[in-house]
Design an enzyme around this catalytic site. Structure first.
Site, PDB file in Angstrom:
ATOM      1  N   GLY A   1      -6.290   2.439   8.169  1.00 12.13           N
ATOM      2  CA  GLY A   1      -6.080   3.386   9.268  1.00 12.13           C
ATOM      3  C   GLY A   1      -6.310   2.738  10.617  1.00 12.13           C
ATOM      4  N   GLY A   2      -5.253   2.555  11.369  1.00  9.67           N
ATOM      5  CA  GLY A   2      -5.376   2.023  12.733  1.00  9.67           C
ATOM      6  C   GLY A   2      -5.731   0.548  12.796  1.00  9.67           C
TER       7      GLY A   2
ATOM      8  N   ASP B   1       1.062   5.218   0.024  1.00 17.01           N
ATOM      9  CA  ASP B   1       0.288   6.418   0.354  1.00 17.01           C
ATOM     10  C   ASP B   1       0.867   7.668  -0.293  1.00 17.01           C
ATOM     11  OD1 ASP B   1      -1.754   5.495   2.160  1.00 17.01           O
ATOM     12  OD2 ASP B   1      -0.181   5.155   3.656  1.00 17.01           O
TER      13      ASP B   1
ATOM     14  N   GLY C   1      -3.925  11.322   6.167  1.00 12.31           N
ATOM     15  CA  GLY C   1      -2.829  12.289   6.311  1.00 12.31           C
ATOM     16  C   GLY C   1      -1.658  11.768   7.128  1.00 12.31           C
TER      17      GLY C   1
ATOM     18  N   GLY D   1      -0.146  -0.192   8.570  1.00 16.16           N
ATOM     19  CA  GLY D   1       1.224   0.330   8.574  1.00 16.16           C
ATOM     20  C   GLY D   1       1.894  -0.021   9.889  1.00 16.16           C
TER      21      GLY D   1
ATOM     22  N   HIS E   1       0.877  -1.180   0.000  1.00 17.16           N
ATOM     23  CA  HIS E   1       0.000   0.000   0.000  1.00 17.16           C
ATOM     24  C   HIS E   1       0.910   1.224   0.000  1.00 17.16           C
ATOM     25  CE1 HIS E   1      -3.668   2.214   0.963  1.00 17.16           C
ATOM     26  NE2 HIS E   1      -2.933   2.934   1.788  1.00 17.16           N
TER      27      HIS E   1
ATOM     28  N   HIS F   1      -2.545   4.736  -3.125  1.00 16.51           N
ATOM     29  CA  HIS F   1      -3.662   5.395  -2.427  1.00 16.51           C
ATOM     30  C   HIS F   1      -3.435   6.892  -2.580  1.00 16.51           C
ATOM     31  CE1 HIS F   1      -5.755   6.281   1.701  1.00 16.51           C
ATOM     32  NE2 HIS F   1      -6.450   6.730   0.665  1.00 16.51           N
TER      33      HIS F   1
ATOM     34  N   GLY G   1       0.041   8.235   9.491  1.00 14.91           N
ATOM     35  CA  GLY G   1      -0.019   6.873  10.021  1.00 14.91           C
ATOM     36  C   GLY G   1      -0.074   6.917  11.544  1.00 14.91           C
TER      37      GLY G   1
HETATM   38  C1  DX5 Z   1      -3.308   7.370   6.372  1.00 12.27           C
HETATM   39  C2  DX5 Z   1      -2.828   6.361   5.348  1.00 12.27           C
HETATM   40  C3  DX5 Z   1      -2.736   4.974   5.880  1.00 12.27           C
HETATM   41  C4  DX5 Z   1      -1.674   4.807   6.939  1.00 12.27           C
HETATM   42  C5  DX5 Z   1      -2.012   3.634   7.803  1.00 12.27           C
HETATM   43  O1  DX5 Z   1      -3.558   8.585   5.756  1.00 12.27           O
HETATM   44  O2  DX5 Z   1      -3.716   6.326   4.245  1.00 12.27           O
HETATM   45  O3  DX5 Z   1      -2.488   4.042   4.831  1.00 12.27           O
HETATM   46  O4  DX5 Z   1      -0.398   4.596   6.382  1.00 12.27           O
HETATM   47  O5  DX5 Z   1      -1.147   3.586   8.867  1.00 12.27           O
HETATM   48  P1  DX5 Z   1      -1.526   2.903  10.233  1.00 12.27           P
HETATM   49  O6  DX5 Z   1      -1.859   1.483   9.938  1.00 12.27           O
HETATM   50  O7  DX5 Z   1      -0.283   3.070  11.048  1.00 12.27           O
HETATM   51  O8  DX5 Z   1      -2.708   3.646  10.789  1.00 12.27           O
HETATM   52 ZN    ZN Z   2      -3.477   4.643   2.862  1.00 15.42          ZN
END
Ligand code: DX5
Ligand code: ZN
Length: 217
Positions: free
Chosen positions: A176-177, A37, A144, A197, A35, A68, A146
């Site tokens: 996200g999360g 970002d 925005g 992430g 993925h 993304h 992680g």
């Molecule tokens: C947030 C991103 C996510 C992020 C996820 O804007 O689109 O893809 O990297 O990270 P985690 O899993 O740490 O919330």
């Molecule tokens: Zn993302």
């Protein structure tokens, strides 16, 4: 509940000084997708990386890559990301003045089109596209950054898209999360792709343990 769960590793949480080793770790841990970002500092209050870095990641792995695009009017970048090697190109419904035209640009560039929605966007705005796209990406944090906590109030958006897309080949991803501890709740609502992430890269027992726990709920 979907039978198989795909795990997509968000490289935003990787150690960029050792990107090649991090991509190896993603592959060896059994992740199914990368993925990627992309943030423009306009649609979201942060900037990350673009097509040149995606091309570098492409040269390191044959895993599918989902770009993304947290970018205003992302359709203008579709040809560039297709040449860099993105497989899926996921755009925010909120960032496109003409979502239908953007989806056509993505398909014409040869990528799988995806639609993402922010936590505050009602899934009803996009359910008419369930037959035209390959992926829906439901944001479970404000895009925005992680490392934020999953907002459980977005789970009805997953259910609504699953219902509207019943019988189609659509993937439903949540971003996200997402962590080992909440993966079951997310999958039970109808998601089949878990994007994570920090939940993978920083999992105390290692990424492979996180992946196997998320896949055997
Ligand atoms: C947030 C991103 C996510 C992020 C996820 O804007 O689109 O893809 O990297 O990270 P985690 O899993 O740490 O919330
Ligand atoms: Zn993302």
């Amino acid at each position: 509940m979907p039978e198989t769960v795909r795990i997509s590793a968000s490289v935003l949480a990787a150690d960029f000084a050792h990107l090649e080793q991090e991509i190896r770790r993603v592959e060896e841990s059994g992740c199914d997708e990368i993925h990627f970002d992309v943030m423009d500092g306009h649609f979201v209050p942060n900037i990350t990386f673009g097509a040149d870095i995606l091309q570098a990641v492409r040269s390191l792995t044959s895993l599918p890559i989902d770009a993304h695009m947290m970018v205003t009017e992302p359709g203008r970048f579709a040809p560039q990301f297709a040449s860099a090697g993105a497989n899926t190109f996921t755009v925010h419904a909120e960032a496109c003045s003409d979502l239908g035209a953007t989806l056509t640009e993505i398909a014409e560039a040869g990528m799988r089109p995806g639609i993402s929605i922010n936590p505050s966007t009602d899934a009803a705005v996009v359910t008419r596209y369930t037959a035209t796209v390959d992926r829906f990406l439901v944001m479970s944090v404000e895009p925005g950054f992680g490392g934020q906590s999953l907002m459980p109030e977005v789970l009805p958006n997953i259910e609504e898209i699953r219902f509207a897309g019943a019988g189609s080949e659509l993937d439903i991803a949540v971003d996200g999360g997402v962590k080992v501890d909440n993966a079951k709740d997310v999958v039970e609502t109808g998601a089949d792709t878990l994007i994570s992430g920090t939940g993978l890269f920083n999992y105390a027992e290692g990424m492979a343990a996180a992946v196997s726990r998320m896949k055997s709920l």
